[in-house]
Design a protein around this motif. Structure first.
Motif, short mmCIF file in Angstrom:
data_model
loop_
_atom_site.label_atom_id
_atom_site.label_comp_id
_atom_site.label_asym_id
_atom_site.label_seq_id
_atom_site.Cartn_x
_atom_site.Cartn_y
_atom_site.Cartn_z
N MET A 145 4.10 5.86 -3.73
CA MET A 145 5.33 5.10 -3.93
C MET A 145 5.28 3.82 -3.12
O MET A 145 4.50 3.70 -2.18
CB MET A 145 6.53 5.94 -3.49
N VAL A 146 6.17 2.91 -3.52
CA VAL A 146 6.37 1.70 -2.73
C VAL A 146 7.85 1.64 -2.35
O VAL A 146 8.72 1.76 -3.22
CB VAL A 146 5.99 0.43 -3.51
N ASP A 147 8.11 1.48 -1.07
CA ASP A 147 9.47 1.23 -0.63
C ASP A 147 9.79 -0.23 -0.93
O ASP A 147 9.10 -1.14 -0.47
CB ASP A 147 9.64 1.51 0.86
N ARG B 85 3.65 2.94 0.57
CA ARG B 85 3.39 1.56 0.96
C ARG B 85 4.70 0.80 0.86
O ARG B 85 5.69 1.32 0.35
CB ARG B 85 2.30 0.93 0.08
N ILE B 86 4.71 -0.44 1.34
CA ILE B 86 5.97 -1.14 1.56
C ILE B 86 5.94 -2.55 0.97
O ILE B 86 4.96 -3.28 1.15
CB ILE B 86 6.24 -1.23 3.09
N PHE B 87 7.02 -2.90 0.26
CA PHE B 87 7.29 -4.32 -0.02
C PHE B 87 8.28 -4.76 1.06
O PHE B 87 9.41 -4.27 1.11
CB PHE B 87 7.90 -4.51 -1.42
N LEU B 88 7.83 -5.67 1.92
CA LEU B 88 8.66 -6.15 3.02
C LEU B 88 9.80 -7.01 2.48
O LEU B 88 9.56 -7.93 1.69
CB LEU B 88 7.80 -7.01 3.96
N ASN B 89 11.01 -6.72 2.91
CA ASN B 89 12.14 -7.58 2.50
C ASN B 89 11.99 -8.93 3.19
O ASN B 89 11.73 -9.01 4.39
CB ASN B 89 13.47 -6.92 2.89
N VAL B 90 12.14 -10.00 2.42
CA VAL B 90 12.01 -11.34 3.00
C VAL B 90 13.13 -11.60 4.02
O VAL B 90 12.97 -12.41 4.93
CB VAL B 90 11.96 -12.42 1.89
N ASP C 157 14.26 3.41 -8.07
CA ASP C 157 15.16 2.86 -7.04
C ASP C 157 15.90 4.01 -6.35
O ASP C 157 17.09 3.95 -6.11
CB ASP C 157 16.13 1.85 -7.65
N SER C 158 15.15 5.08 -6.06
CA SER C 158 15.74 6.27 -5.44
C SER C 158 16.25 5.97 -4.04
O SER C 158 15.60 5.27 -3.27
CB SER C 158 14.69 7.38 -5.32
N THR C 159 17.39 6.58 -3.74
CA THR C 159 17.96 6.56 -2.38
C THR C 159 18.49 7.97 -2.12
O THR C 159 18.55 8.78 -3.06
CB THR C 159 19.16 5.60 -2.30
N GLY C 160 18.91 8.26 -0.91
CA GLY C 160 19.52 9.56 -0.63
C GLY C 160 20.69 9.84 -1.57
O GLY C 160 20.68 10.84 -2.31
N PRO C 161 21.69 8.95 -1.62
CA PRO C 161 22.84 9.20 -2.50
C PRO C 161 22.46 9.29 -3.98
O PRO C 161 23.12 9.99 -4.75
CB PRO C 161 23.76 8.00 -2.24
N ASP D 156 5.82 5.69 -8.09
CA ASP D 156 7.15 5.09 -8.19
C ASP D 156 7.14 3.79 -7.39
O ASP D 156 7.02 3.79 -6.17
CB ASP D 156 8.21 6.06 -7.63
N LEU D 157 7.24 2.68 -8.11
CA LEU D 157 7.08 1.36 -7.47
C LEU D 157 8.32 0.87 -6.74
O LEU D 157 8.29 -0.18 -6.11
CB LEU D 157 6.70 0.30 -8.52
N HIS D 158 9.42 1.62 -6.84
CA HIS D 158 10.66 1.12 -6.22
C HIS D 158 11.49 2.30 -5.73
O HIS D 158 12.19 2.94 -6.51
CB HIS D 158 11.44 0.29 -7.26
N VAL D 159 11.35 2.59 -4.45
CA VAL D 159 12.16 3.64 -3.81
C VAL D 159 12.67 3.09 -2.48
O VAL D 159 12.21 2.04 -2.00
CB VAL D 159 11.35 4.93 -3.55
N HIS D 160 13.61 3.83 -1.88
CA HIS D 160 14.08 3.52 -0.53
C HIS D 160 14.02 4.80 0.29
O HIS D 160 14.84 5.70 0.09
CB HIS D 160 15.50 2.95 -0.57
N VAL D 161 13.02 4.89 1.15
CA VAL D 161 12.86 6.09 1.95
C VAL D 161 13.27 5.80 3.40
O VAL D 161 13.37 4.66 3.82
CB VAL D 161 11.42 6.66 1.89
#
Ligand SMILES: [Zn+2]
Length: 368
Positions: free
Chosen positions: A86-88, A112-117, A269-273, A64-69
């Motif tokens: 996954m990638v955050d 792994r992580i995509f760092l927010n600019v 784009d998974s999140t808790g909610p 999953d290339l787009h999650v928020h853990v």
């Protein structure tokens, strides 16, 4: 008695591995954390442990290339859905990256992580309304410090996040990323999509591709913009990023796919909610694309080998080829009537649904 040849054999499932164009019933033998053999019938006596997959679908572990853990959603929860890697996508920036790296480090699956600019990541929504939050030097320092974990840069470009300086935010993200990919969040941007796409390198990933207007991927006649097709031809990747709000509606998907514009990758784009609202889990989103007309093998490719191809450190993943890390997902493909929703709660009924039943991570089984 001699010791068993294999640590684990997954028996009798329908193997679906788009990386090798495999779609047939066979056994998977695992030893030392790696796939060792794919054969029609491996003797049970060769296995220290057996996993019965008869009647089930066996795929490479999902990516999953787009999650928020983080505090709201643990990587372990996603592992139970069959997500082994996954990638955050930009939860954290230079100011709060350390906490996210701790989450990644402690996870049972690969994070792994995509760092927010933007320095704060999404912790302060509207993180780029002040463009100086996109601090190139601070982001570069964070990347140098966490090379092992940060595999790209994320930038959110919606007008609500980046105001009218989306192009400048993207330029800075590109500067930070260098040879690594930028994942850019589009939809409801100030600038039209073609202006944004012009700034991208091959390998950059556009997420939320089926976002409704303003500035969707469609022209005024409802066709996919020529600039979008051109960007794909030169190697820009297009990702779903289902999410909850403003990222996907059925009419946009219908129009795009009528023009043959299917996603390269399917991400949640998974999140808790999101676990209980509009997103649910990655297998559910893959099932949506089955309902929308994508063939099963192609949909699985979007969460296995195609996703692996977008992240250098994932290049050996998303496959069941002998020698690959033994990340395997086992699903039921249920028949019935299943309701799916888009980001405005429009309901559609599909007739197949993937439901995770077991997962093997680096050769270790976790049964759901
Ligand atoms: Zn996101």
């Amino acid at each position: 008695m001699r010791a068993a040849r294999y640590d684990l054999v997954i028996k009798g499932g329908r193997l679906l591995d788009p990386s090798s164009r495999v779609d047939r019933v066979a056994d998977v033998a695992i030893e030392g954390g790696r796939i060792r053999a794919i054969q029609p019938n491996i003797a049970s006596t060769d296995a220290a442990d057996l996993l019965d997959a008869r009647g089930k679908i066996v795929t490479p572990g999902l990516i999953d290339l787009h999650v928020h853990v983080g505090a709201d959603l643990s990587p372990a929860t996603l592992l139970r859905d069959g997500v082994t890697s996954m990638v955050d996508g930009g939860s954290a920036g230079a100011d709060n990256i350390d906490a996210l790296v701790r989450v990644a480090r402690a996870a049972p699956n690969r994070v792994r992580i995509f760092l927010n600019v933007a320095r704060t990541g999404v912790a302060t929504p509207g993180e780029l309304l002040n463009i100086e939050a996109a601090d190139v030097d601070a982001a570069r320092r964070a990347m140098a410090q966490h090379r092992e974990w940060i595999v790209g840069v994320k930038v959110r470009l919606s007008a609500g996040v980046a105001g009218d300086h989306d192009l400048e935010a993207l330029r800075r993200a590109r500067q930070v990323a260098g040879p690594l990919p930028v994942m850019l969040h589009v939809g409801q941007t100030h600038s039209p999509l073609p202006k944004i796409l012009e700034l991208l390198n091959p390998g950059d990933i556009v997420t939320h591709i089926y976002s409704p207007p303003p500035n969707s991927l469609l022209d005024e006649a409802g066709h996919v913009l020529a600039a979008v097709q051109t960007a794909r031809q030169r190697g820009v990747r297009f990702d779903v990023g289902n999410g909850r709000n403003g990222h996907i509606t059925w009419p946009i998907v219908d129009a795009a796919t009528r023009d043959g514009f299917w996603p390269d990758t399917i991400s949640s784009d998974s999140t808790g909610p999101g676990r209980t609202f509009r997103v649910f889990d990655l297998p559910t989103i893959v099932s949506k694309f089955l309902m929308l007309g994508m063939p099963l093998d192609r949909a699985i490719a979007c969460v296995t080998n195609h996703a692996a191809a977008n992240v250098t450190v994932f290049k050996d993943l998303g496959t069941l080829r002998p020698g690959a890390p033994a990340d395997v997902a086992i699903f039921e493909l249920r028949d019935g009537d299943f309701e799916f929703v888009d980001n405005v709660d429009a309901k559609r009924t599909g007739h197949r649904k993937l439901v995770a039943s077991a997962v093997v991570m680096n050769g270790a089984r976790l049964d759901g």
